[in-house]
Design a protein around this motif. Structure first.
Motif, mmCIF file in Angstrom:
data_model
loop_
_atom_site.group_PDB
_atom_site.id
_atom_site.type_symbol
_atom_site.label_atom_id
_atom_site.label_comp_id
_atom_site.label_asym_id
_atom_site.label_seq_id
_atom_site.Cartn_x
_atom_site.Cartn_y
_atom_site.Cartn_z
ATOM 1 N N SER A 54 1.065 -1.620 0.225
ATOM 2 C CA SER A 54 0.218 0.156 0.363
ATOM 3 C C SER A 54 0.793 1.134 -0.129
ATOM 4 C CB SER A 54 -0.378 -0.168 1.296
ATOM 5 O OG SER A 54 0.040 -0.239 2.765
ATOM 6 N N ASP A 55 2.657 0.969 0.583
ATOM 7 C CA ASP A 55 2.892 1.735 0.212
ATOM 8 C C ASP A 55 4.379 2.487 -0.549
ATOM 9 O OD1 ASP A 55 4.668 0.401 1.104
ATOM 10 O OD2 ASP A 55 6.113 0.844 2.320
ATOM 11 N N ASP A 56 3.486 1.885 -1.487
ATOM 12 C CA ASP A 56 3.748 1.764 -3.544
ATOM 13 C C ASP A 56 5.618 0.831 -3.522
ATOM 14 O OD1 ASP A 56 1.675 2.409 -4.280
ATOM 15 O OD2 ASP A 56 2.845 5.117 -4.879
ATOM 16 N N THR A 57 5.839 0.117 -1.976
ATOM 17 C CA THR A 57 7.129 -0.493 -2.357
ATOM 18 C C THR A 57 6.492 -1.725 -3.063
ATOM 19 O OG1 THR A 57 6.496 -1.471 0.474
ATOM 20 C CG2 THR A 57 7.900 0.185 -0.216
ATOM 21 N N ALA A 58 7.974 -2.034 -3.374
ATOM 22 C CA ALA A 58 7.845 -3.986 -4.204
ATOM 23 C C ALA A 58 7.586 -4.846 -3.537
ATOM 24 C CB ALA A 58 8.874 -4.446 -4.651
ATOM 25 N N CYS A 59 6.424 -5.355 -3.041
ATOM 26 C CA CYS A 59 6.780 -6.730 -1.776
ATOM 27 C C CYS A 59 7.419 -8.114 -3.406
ATOM 28 C CB CYS A 59 5.124 -7.567 -2.172
ATOM 29 S SG CYS A 59 5.149 -8.663 -1.065
ATOM 30 N N LEU A 60 8.364 -8.191 -2.977
ATOM 31 C CA LEU A 60 9.548 -9.480 -3.306
ATOM 32 C C LEU A 60 8.675 -10.565 -2.674
ATOM 33 C CD1 LEU A 60 13.019 -7.388 -3.260
ATOM 34 C CD2 LEU A 60 11.728 -6.846 -5.313
ATOM 35 N N PHE A 61 9.033 -10.923 -1.956
ATOM 36 C CA PHE A 61 8.478 -11.835 -1.725
ATOM 37 C C PHE A 61 7.244 -12.229 0.421
ATOM 38 C CE2 PHE A 61 12.424 -11.389 -0.816
ATOM 39 C CZ PHE A 61 13.079 -10.972 0.213
ATOM 40 N N LEU A 62 7.141 -13.200 0.556
ATOM 41 C CA LEU A 62 6.444 -12.557 1.850
ATOM 42 C C LEU A 62 7.002 -12.685 2.948
ATOM 43 C CD1 LEU A 62 3.582 -12.653 3.343
ATOM 44 C CD2 LEU A 62 4.455 -16.105 3.137
ATOM 45 N N ILE B 110 24.893 -8.474 -2.100
ATOM 46 C CA ILE B 110 24.106 -6.620 -2.675
ATOM 47 C C ILE B 110 23.665 -7.444 -4.552
ATOM 48 C CG2 ILE B 110 25.712 -4.930 -3.771
ATOM 49 C CD1 ILE B 110 21.832 -4.450 -3.031
ATOM 50 N N VAL B 111 24.516 -7.551 -4.889
ATOM 51 C CA VAL B 111 24.791 -8.428 -5.844
ATOM 52 C C VAL B 111 23.664 -10.067 -6.034
ATOM 53 C CG1 VAL B 111 25.530 -9.838 -8.817
ATOM 54 C CG2 VAL B 111 26.862 -7.270 -7.335
ATOM 55 N N ASP B 112 23.928 -10.639 -5.263
ATOM 56 C CA ASP B 112 23.336 -11.549 -4.483
ATOM 57 C C ASP B 112 21.223 -11.388 -4.632
ATOM 58 O OD1 ASP B 112 25.057 -13.058 -4.323
ATOM 59 O OD2 ASP B 112 25.651 -13.001 -2.197
ATOM 60 N N PHE B 113 21.143 -9.906 -4.257
ATOM 61 C CA PHE B 113 20.188 -9.830 -3.587
ATOM 62 C C PHE B 113 19.415 -9.075 -5.280
ATOM 63 C CE2 PHE B 113 16.882 -6.268 -2.662
ATOM 64 C CZ PHE B 113 16.042 -6.172 -1.976
ATOM 65 N N ILE B 114 19.763 -8.376 -5.863
ATOM 66 C CA ILE B 114 19.411 -7.929 -6.778
ATOM 67 C C ILE B 114 18.964 -8.935 -7.787
ATOM 68 C CG2 ILE B 114 19.946 -6.750 -8.822
ATOM 69 C CD1 ILE B 114 21.179 -4.971 -7.179
ATOM 70 N N GLU B 115 20.243 -9.951 -7.874
ATOM 71 C CA GLU B 115 19.933 -11.605 -8.563
ATOM 72 C C GLU B 115 18.960 -11.939 -8.704
ATOM 73 O OE1 GLU B 115 21.425 -12.141 -11.907
ATOM 74 O OE2 GLU B 115 22.358 -10.068 -11.940
ATOM 75 N N VAL B 116 19.124 -12.552 -7.837
ATOM 76 C CA VAL B 116 17.671 -13.621 -6.819
ATOM 77 C C VAL B 116 16.822 -13.007 -6.701
ATOM 78 C CG1 VAL B 116 17.612 -14.822 -4.706
ATOM 79 C CG2 VAL B 116 20.016 -14.971 -5.623
#
Length: 223
Positions: A87-95, A109-115
């Protein structure tokens, strides 16, 4: 309390070095003692760029222990629940309750972006291509995703059973003589004590506490 990038400057410099090497179109900046990553995220498949998104990643104050917050900033995607935006326009990447399957404080940070981040935007691309019916598996958004996760993890159907489990999960101390949440009538020590102990390690108490409140409200709304 000093911000993480001052306490551990080597983590911040390492983050910058990794971005420079792998994602030169993304840049770090510090605003009001908060680190942000902003710029273009190219989505490349088989060596060909198929799309790109303007994004912002906000690093929480206790990074890397809390999950970075991701936003799409160019208005390219409608910010609705069906597209996995909060509801705050942030992405829900996963539960968040299930974050142990996707994110680790040991990740770069690369792992986070890639996965996490690229998979989210790949799903968005397929959403558009399929008219809102992507074949990539994704949990339901919001409370329905929470219910789905705990039903699978605990192998139960009842929301009340899930709530009972979460009450045990968030208690100050778990006691083996309690009656098991599963409804078997057995003491916890003779039934699902190890499941409770395992998930107490994997799922932060703050996430489980939020889920209890949401599940109770949902359950009440059904009657």
């Amino acid at each position: 309390m000093r911000p993480w990038f001052e306490v551990k400057p080597e983590v911040y410099s390492g983050l910058q070095n990794l971005l420079s090497e792998h994602y030169p179109s993304l840049h770090t900046l510090i605003e009001l003692e908060c680190v942000y990553l902003r710029g273009a995220l190219p989505i490349v498949v088989d060596g060909k760029e198929i799309d790109r998104f303007q994004i912002e990643i906000e690093f929480p104050h206790n990074y890397p222990y809390d999950i970075p917050i991701v936003r799409e900033t160019a208005g390219q995607i409608e910010k609705i629940g069906d597209r996995h935006f909060n509801s705050d326009d942030t992405a829900c990447l996963f539960l968040k309750d299930e974050s142990y399957k996707h994110y680790s404080p040991d990740s770069t940070i690369v792992d986070f972006i890639e996965v996490c981040v690229k998979n989210f935007f790949m799903w968005q691309i397929e959403y558009d291509l399929t008219g809102g019916k992507p074949t990539r598996k994704a949990r339901a958004h919001g409370i329905l995703g929470t219910i789905e996760f705990y039903r699978e993890e605990l192998e139960v159907d009842s929301i009340e059973t899930v709530i009972k489990f979460l009450e045990y999960h968030t208690s100050k101390k778990v006691k083996g003589h309690w009656i098991c949440y599963c409804g078997s009538g057995k003491e916890l020590r003779r039934c699902h004590l190890e499941k409770v102990r395992d998930l107490r390690v994997k799922i932060p108490k703050k996430y489980a506490t939020n889920s209890i409140a949401a599940l109770k409200a949902f359950s009440k709304s059904q009657y």
